[in-house]
Enzyme design. Structure first.
Site, PDB file in Angstrom:
ATOM      1  N   HIS A 158      -2.535  -2.880  -5.801  1.00 27.80           N
ATOM      2  CA  HIS A 158      -3.033  -3.006  -4.169  1.00 27.80           C
ATOM      3  C   HIS A 158      -4.578  -2.989  -3.835  1.00 27.80           C
ATOM      4  O   HIS A 158      -5.567  -2.131  -4.800  1.00 27.80           O
ATOM      5  CB  HIS A 158      -2.818  -1.398  -4.433  1.00 27.80           C
ATOM      6  CG  HIS A 158      -2.799  -1.045  -2.634  1.00 27.80           C
ATOM      7  ND1 HIS A 158      -3.016   0.368  -2.710  1.00 27.80           N
ATOM      8  CD2 HIS A 158      -3.444  -1.770  -1.337  1.00 27.80           C
ATOM      9  CE1 HIS A 158      -3.688   0.518  -1.526  1.00 27.80           C
ATOM     10  NE2 HIS A 158      -3.478  -0.342  -0.538  1.00 27.80           N
TER      11      HIS A 158
ATOM     12  N   SER B 159       1.515  -1.023   0.173  1.00 30.34           N
ATOM     13  CA  SER B 159       0.048   0.241  -0.081  1.00 30.34           C
ATOM     14  C   SER B 159       0.864   1.330   0.131  1.00 30.34           C
ATOM     15  O   SER B 159       0.731   2.454  -0.029  1.00 30.34           O
ATOM     16  CB  SER B 159      -1.039   0.350   1.293  1.00 30.34           C
ATOM     17  OG  SER B 159      -0.489   0.243   2.015  1.00 30.34           O
TER      18      SER B 159
ATOM     19  N   ASN C 204      -3.481   6.228  -0.395  1.00 33.92           N
ATOM     20  CA  ASN C 204      -2.692   6.368   0.562  1.00 33.92           C
ATOM     21  C   ASN C 204      -2.154   7.729   1.103  1.00 33.92           C
ATOM     22  O   ASN C 204      -1.899   8.160   1.964  1.00 33.92           O
ATOM     23  CB  ASN C 204      -1.829   5.514   1.384  1.00 33.92           C
ATOM     24  CG  ASN C 204      -2.507   4.496   1.758  1.00 33.92           C
ATOM     25  OD1 ASN C 204      -3.617   4.132   2.720  1.00 33.92           O
ATOM     26  ND2 ASN C 204      -2.178   3.086   1.528  1.00 33.92           N
TER      27      ASN C 204
ATOM     28  N   GLU D  81      -6.412  -0.708  -6.624  1.00 38.13           N
ATOM     29  CA  GLU D  81      -4.945   0.515  -6.959  1.00 38.13           C
ATOM     30  C   GLU D  81      -3.679  -0.614  -8.561  1.00 38.13           C
ATOM     31  O   GLU D  81      -3.345  -1.020  -7.568  1.00 38.13           O
ATOM     32  CB  GLU D  81      -4.495   1.012  -5.888  1.00 38.13           C
ATOM     33  CG  GLU D  81      -3.267   2.243  -6.897  1.00 38.13           C
ATOM     34  CD  GLU D  81      -3.690   3.260  -5.864  1.00 38.13           C
ATOM     35  OE1 GLU D  81      -3.820   4.535  -6.056  1.00 38.13           O
ATOM     36  OE2 GLU D  81      -3.079   2.991  -3.977  1.00 38.13           O
TER      37      GLU D  81
END
Length: 285
Positions: free
Chosen positions: A143, A122, A193, A155
């Site tokens: 991800h 991540s 993130n 992702e």
């Protein structure tokens, strides 16, 4: 052209929350799955997580008992990395530690010659992880979001050497699993993130500084910005230890705006990690 048409068998390294979830959705899409972890107790725990998830799917009417059983039967558990040798795609979902991930990819590199190698990281660099292999062009970021069987997004992260055909394959595979994708360059935190962690930390700081109660902070964000969870509730669901680790990684890479909130560190040190431990910012008894 590389496509999922020739893909029958998928390997997953790691049987934790993310690995077991990835194994479940791949099996639900019709793939035979090999789920590997370093100890049998971790593999068994992964199957327990899958069983609980499938039970909820049956109760909600998403699957029949027979369909859930068929999904479970398509997943094989193992502690031997060599059992992934005939997989056309291997997805690493080990702990979020760069040295651990590089060791896994170095081992996979000598084991599977033609497979696509993906990492569920991540925050960590795809390019750095891929550097542990002799063929970084076949390494890509996949991800998944937590919980994997519920969340629709994946992702796709493109490393410095990732071949365009591998990126296309990653998008296609995620679509086969019923997921929607977006793409990110291999920059710290990627899309999700990079934006999420400052939001979570600022929500925690607002609570710690007495701006409002935790309930009002979460209500304000849900009602004011139309997000399904406020920052404190979401942090509890992600895991406060996971949030702290991601924030620390981004702080090292990108500087002060990613500095973890003091209260987040204190909660983790106290062992209050959120929903998975029964207590975080909220109680889950």
């Amino acid at each position: 052209m590389l496509t999922t048409d020739s893909l029958d068998r998928v390997g997953v390294v790691g049987a934790g929350t993310m690995g077991s979830g990835i194994a479940q959705v791949a099996a639900a899409a019709g793939y035979d799955v090999v789920m590997r972890d370093i100890e049998q107790e971790y593999v068994d725990s992964g199957f327990e997580t899958i069983a609980d998830s499938l039970d909820r799917k049956v109760k909600s009417g998403d699957y029949t008992e027979k369909e859930a059983e068929a999904i479970r039967d398509r997943i094989e558990g193992t502690t031997a990395l060599g059992d992934l040798a005939d997989c056309g795609l291997v997805i690493e979902a080990a702990v979020e530690d760069i040295d651990v991930k590089k060791d896994v990819f170095a081992d996979l590199d000598g084991l599977v010659d033609d497979a696509v190698l993906a990492t569920n990281t991540s925050t960590l660099s795809i390019t750095t992880i891929a550097s542990a292999t002799t063929s970084p062009e076949r390494v890509v970021g996949l991800h998944f979001m937590n919980p994997v069987p519920v969340m629709k997004g994946v992702e796709i992260v493109v490393g410095e050497k990732t071949r365009p055909g591998i990126v296309d394959f990653a998008h296609e595979f995620a679509a086969e699993l019923g997921k929607e994708t977006w793409e990110s360059d291999d920059k710290p935190g990627f899309v999700t993130n990079r934006i999420l962690m400052p939001w979570l930390n600022e929500g925690i700081r607002a609570f710690d500084e007495g701006v409002a109660s935790k309930e009002d902070i979460d209500a304000g964000m849900k009602l004011g910005t139309n997000v399904p969870m406020g920052p404190l509730e979401l942090a509890d669901h992600i895991g406060l230890d996971v949030c702290l680790h991601a924030s620390e990684t981004l702080y090292e890479e990108l500087g002060d705006r990613y500095k973890p909130a003091y209260l987040l560190k204190r909660k983790v040190e106290a062992g209050d990690l959120g929903k998975k431990t029964g207590e975080g910012f909220y109680d889950y008894d």
